[in-house]
Scaffold this motif. Structure first.
Motif, short mmCIF file in Angstrom:
data_model
loop_
_atom_site.label_atom_id
_atom_site.label_comp_id
_atom_site.label_asym_id
_atom_site.label_seq_id
_atom_site.Cartn_x
_atom_site.Cartn_y
_atom_site.Cartn_z
N GLU A 143 -9.66 7.02 16.26
CA GLU A 143 -9.22 8.39 16.52
C GLU A 143 -8.16 8.83 15.53
OE1 GLU A 143 -7.37 6.39 20.33
OE2 GLU A 143 -9.12 5.98 19.09
N TYR A 144 -8.14 10.14 15.25
CA TYR A 144 -7.23 10.70 14.25
C TYR A 144 -5.79 10.68 14.76
CZ TYR A 144 -5.30 13.94 10.80
OH TYR A 144 -4.55 14.51 9.80
N ASP A 145 -5.57 11.18 15.98
CA ASP A 145 -4.24 11.15 16.58
C ASP A 145 -4.08 9.83 17.31
OD1 ASP A 145 -3.01 13.77 16.01
OD2 ASP A 145 -4.73 14.55 17.12
N VAL A 167 -12.98 16.09 15.10
CA VAL A 167 -14.32 16.42 14.63
C VAL A 167 -14.32 16.82 13.16
CG1 VAL A 167 -15.10 17.09 16.92
CG2 VAL A 167 -14.19 18.83 15.40
N LYS A 168 -13.16 17.17 12.61
CA LYS A 168 -13.10 17.45 11.17
C LYS A 168 -13.30 16.18 10.35
CE LYS A 168 -10.14 20.54 9.65
NZ LYS A 168 -8.90 21.34 9.41
N ASN A 169 -13.07 15.04 11.00
CA ASN A 169 -13.32 13.73 10.40
C ASN A 169 -12.53 13.51 9.10
OD1 ASN A 169 -14.57 11.23 10.59
ND2 ASN A 169 -16.24 11.82 9.22
N ARG A 170 -11.31 14.00 9.08
CA ARG A 170 -10.44 13.73 7.94
C ARG A 170 -9.98 12.28 7.97
NH1 ARG A 170 -6.34 18.99 7.90
NH2 ARG A 170 -7.81 20.49 7.00
N PRO A 171 -9.67 11.69 6.81
CA PRO A 171 -9.18 10.31 6.81
C PRO A 171 -7.81 10.22 7.48
CG PRO A 171 -8.97 11.30 4.62
CD PRO A 171 -9.77 12.26 5.45
N ILE A 172 -7.54 9.09 8.10
CA ILE A 172 -6.25 8.89 8.77
C ILE A 172 -5.12 8.81 7.75
CG2 ILE A 172 -4.96 7.31 10.27
CD1 ILE A 172 -7.62 6.54 11.56
N GLU A 184 2.11 5.82 12.59
CA GLU A 184 0.85 5.37 13.18
C GLU A 184 -0.21 5.13 12.11
OE1 GLU A 184 0.22 4.49 16.16
OE2 GLU A 184 2.04 5.13 17.17
N SER A 185 -0.27 6.02 11.12
CA SER A 185 -1.22 5.85 10.03
C SER A 185 -0.87 4.64 9.18
CB SER A 185 -1.24 7.12 9.15
OG SER A 185 -1.67 8.24 9.90
N ALA A 186 0.43 4.44 8.95
CA ALA A 186 0.87 3.29 8.16
C ALA A 186 0.53 1.98 8.87
CB ALA A 186 2.38 3.38 7.92
N LEU A 187 0.71 1.97 10.16
CA LEU A 187 0.38 0.77 10.94
C LEU A 187 -1.12 0.48 10.86
CD1 LEU A 187 1.90 0.05 14.43
CD2 LEU A 187 -0.46 -0.55 13.92
N TYR A 188 -1.93 1.53 10.99
CA TYR A 188 -3.38 1.37 10.94
C TYR A 188 -3.82 0.87 9.56
CZ TYR A 188 -8.33 2.54 11.64
OH TYR A 188 -9.70 2.47 11.76
N VAL A 205 0.88 -1.18 0.00
CA VAL A 205 0.00 0.00 0.00
C VAL A 205 0.90 1.22 0.00
CG1 VAL A 205 -1.72 1.33 1.29
CG2 VAL A 205 -1.82 -1.17 1.31
N THR A 206 0.63 2.17 -0.85
CA THR A 206 1.43 3.39 -0.85
C THR A 206 0.53 4.60 -0.63
OG1 THR A 206 2.96 4.77 -2.13
CG2 THR A 206 1.31 3.56 -3.38
N PHE A 207 0.97 5.52 0.21
CA PHE A 207 0.19 6.72 0.54
C PHE A 207 0.47 7.84 -0.46
CE2 PHE A 207 0.11 5.68 5.39
CZ PHE A 207 -0.82 4.69 5.14
N SER A 208 -0.46 8.78 -0.50
CA SER A 208 -0.31 9.94 -1.38
C SER A 208 0.77 10.90 -0.86
CB SER A 208 -1.64 10.69 -1.50
OG SER A 208 -2.08 11.15 -0.23
N ARG A 209 1.07 10.81 0.44
CA ARG A 209 2.13 11.59 1.06
C ARG A 209 2.50 10.92 2.38
NH1 ARG A 209 0.35 14.23 5.51
NH2 ARG A 209 -1.85 14.85 5.67
#
Length: 310
Positions: free
Chosen positions: A176-178, A298-303, A76-80, A67-71
């Motif tokens: 959670e985001y963070d 609360v902004k509910n942005r993707p992780i 933590e996000s990669a692990l999730y 899986v490759t991210f856009s940035r």
């Protein structure tokens, strides 16, 4: 046949990936009755890490995925993302730099399949190769967070752990985001056994965790799993207020008893103003950190945002 998913977050690890895969394969291929899948997560690397992942995928398309991210979204996000992509009955999280000994995989799997443990984690008993300051601060972080939080985090615990599908699903339910995975792994509960080992240095390359990043990560962990900083702000504010009232009383009494005496000079007044102002800024900053985390949640942005997945 049981299936094991191996999650490998990567950021600028082009030299480590070709060494990691054969080292792990050497171990897992000896475990009978086990199907294995790899999920390499490219966290917006700026080197040829993605090219190395694609090469492994071409060689083993049914076994190796990426899986490759856009940035860069952070480990933590990669692990999730890796946990979400995994399909195994058991899931293990590993660092690609081989600081997590692959030799533990057999023992981890045996423990999970023959006992009632839901997770087998690892912890370092030494910090060989780290500076004394970094080791000292790391130890103090665990002391502090375990005193101010109801969630116990084992000193020296690594992200390297093997979990049952039930525990993985519980971790994924926390959106959670963070994220602070060490705290999340402990918070969800489940019976965990820890394997100890001495610190192992990276096979190649240098770590991307500077002192500044580690301090920021530690602060996030404390704020995510404790309200003690907010309580501290309340007590500091109450203490400063009490001292100011006491000071006013002293000045009034001194003026009444010795009318001819001068009150405290301007220097002491400036010091008091700076002290109270500093406490106010500290308390506002602590509250601001919590509000900032609420704001981001609360902004509910993707992780994370996926650019490519195979």
């Amino acid at each position: 046949m049981n299936k094991l998913s191996i999650i490998v977050p990567c950021y600028n690890e082009q030299e480590s990936i070709p060494l990691f895969y054969p080292a792990v394969e050497k171990v897992v291929n000896k475990i009978e009755g086990l199907d294995v899948e790899y999920w390499f997560v490219d966290d917006g690397s700026k080197d040829n890490s993605l090219a190395e992942m694609k090469q492994l995928h071409l060689e083993e398309p049914s076994r190796v995925h990426y899986v490759t991210f856009s940035r860069n979204f952070g480990k933590e996000s990669a692990l999730y993302a890796g946990l979400q992509a995994s399909t195994g009955d058991y899931v293990v999280v590993m660092d690609v730099d081989l600081q997590d000994p692959p030799s533990f995989l057999s023992e981890m799997y045996q423990i999970l399949t023959t006992t009632d443990y839901d997770c087998v984690g690892t912890r370092r008993t030494t910090r060989t190769g780290e500076t004394k300051l970094k080791s000292f601060l790391s130890d103090k972080f665990y002391d502090v967070i375990n005193k101010v939080s109801n969630t116990n985090i084992v000193n020296g615990a690594r992200d390297f752990r093997m979990m049952t599908r039930q525990m993985v699903d519980a971790v994924l339910s926390m959106t959670e985001y963070d994220r602070f995975s060490k705290g999340i792994f402990s918070w969800v509960g489940f019976k965990t056994k820890y394997l100890e080992y001495q610190n192992i240095e990276r096979v190649v390359g240098t770590t991307g965790w500077s002192m500044r990043k580690l301090f920021s990560y530690a602060m996030d962990g404390i704020i995510d799993f404790s309200q003690a900083p907010l309580s501290m702000a309340v007590w500091l504010g109450s203490g400063a207020f009490g001292l100011s009232i006491l000071g006013i009383i002293v000045v009034i009494i001194r003026r009444l008893l010795v009318p001819s005496s001068s009150t405290f000079g301007w220097a002491s007044l400036v010091c008091i103003i700076l002290m109270i102002g500093g406490l106010q800024l500290l308390c506002i900053g602590i509250i601001g950190k919590y509000i900032g985390k609420i704001y981001m949640q609360v902004k509910n942005r993707p992780i994370y945002i996926i650019k490519e997945k195979k």
